[in-house]
Design a protein around this motif. Structure first.
Motif: not given
Length: 234
Positions: A36-37, A40-41, A45-48, A65-66, A140, A142
């Motif tokens: 998941v990290q 993000l990179h 996407c904003k969250y995963a 991730t959130d 994912l 956004s």
């Protein structure tokens, strides 16, 4: 816009590093956290998040991730409906281009949109072509509508392939480690019984097995209790 050759080269290098990182991860939890990290990179996407199938064929939250993703996963698992559930069951990629207009899961889309998420991409994690090979789903999210391009989907699928193999491998290693631990415990428990009652190994194992059956307790748990307390369960 298509991916250029330099971008492809960078992606290949990045995925090579990811493969090494996933291989070195000590367990399932660390493996999905790395996935998941990385998402993000590498993706727009904003969250995963990752949800995995358990032995009871239910989805469980493995990494996010959130807390927003946790809420979305929990609501879908509870309702047994949504893009996550569809991706799991049908082993298919699910793309929601705009949660404010998608009509496939009205309640789910409304909740997702209320959280400020406009685009969703759920990619199944699988190690083969059979339902039993389904590992879970990579989700994912956004804040922008129609955020995921064909290139994003392609990268997400590559990530999902890496993640599927890594998770399956980590699970197998954990299972093997548990089996080794169980054998060690049973061996220790047998040693205690052999010394206490002056019996051979076969008789000691038979005693453990009988207590396991009589108390409807796993053999490993009977052995663990005997080793810890020097007493058999009643």
């Amino acid at each position: 816009m298509s991916v250029t050759e330099p971008e492809l080269a960078n992606s290949a290098d990045t995925f090579a590093r990811l493969a090494i990182e996933l291989h070195d991860a000590p367990g399932v939890e660390e493996t999905v956290d790395a996935v998941v990290q990385f998402a993000l990179h590498a993706l727009n996407c904003k969250y995963a998040g990752v949800a995995l199938y358990t032995r009871g064929s239910r989805a469980e939250i493995a990494a996010v991730t959130d807390s927003v993703v946790s809420d979305l996963y929990e609501s879908q698992i509870s309702a047994d409906s949504g893009s996550l559930i569809t991706a799991l069951r049908e082993r298919t990629t699910v793309l929601i281009r705009d949660t404010t207009t998608d009509e496939r899961w009205p309640e789910h889309s409304t909740k997702v949109a209320a959280l400020g998420i406009r685009s969703v991409l759920d990619v199944p994690l699988a190690t083969g072509d059979t339902p039993r090979s389904t590992v879970g789903v990579l989700g994912l999210y956004s804040e922008q509508p129609d955020a995921f391009t064909a290139d994003d989907e392609a990268i997400a699928h590559i990530l999902a392939q890496h993640a599927s193999v890594a998770v399956a491998s980590a699970r197998q290693e954990e299972t093997m480690a548990q089996a080794v631990d169980a054998r060690k415990l049973v061996g220790q428990a047998m040693g205690i019984l052999m010394e206490r009652f002056d019996v051979d190994g076969d008789r000691a194992f038979a005693i453990l097995k009988r207590y396991s059956q009589d108390t409807n307790t796993k053999l490993r748990d009977v052995a663990q209790q005997l080793v810890a307390t020097r007493r058999l369960p009643h």
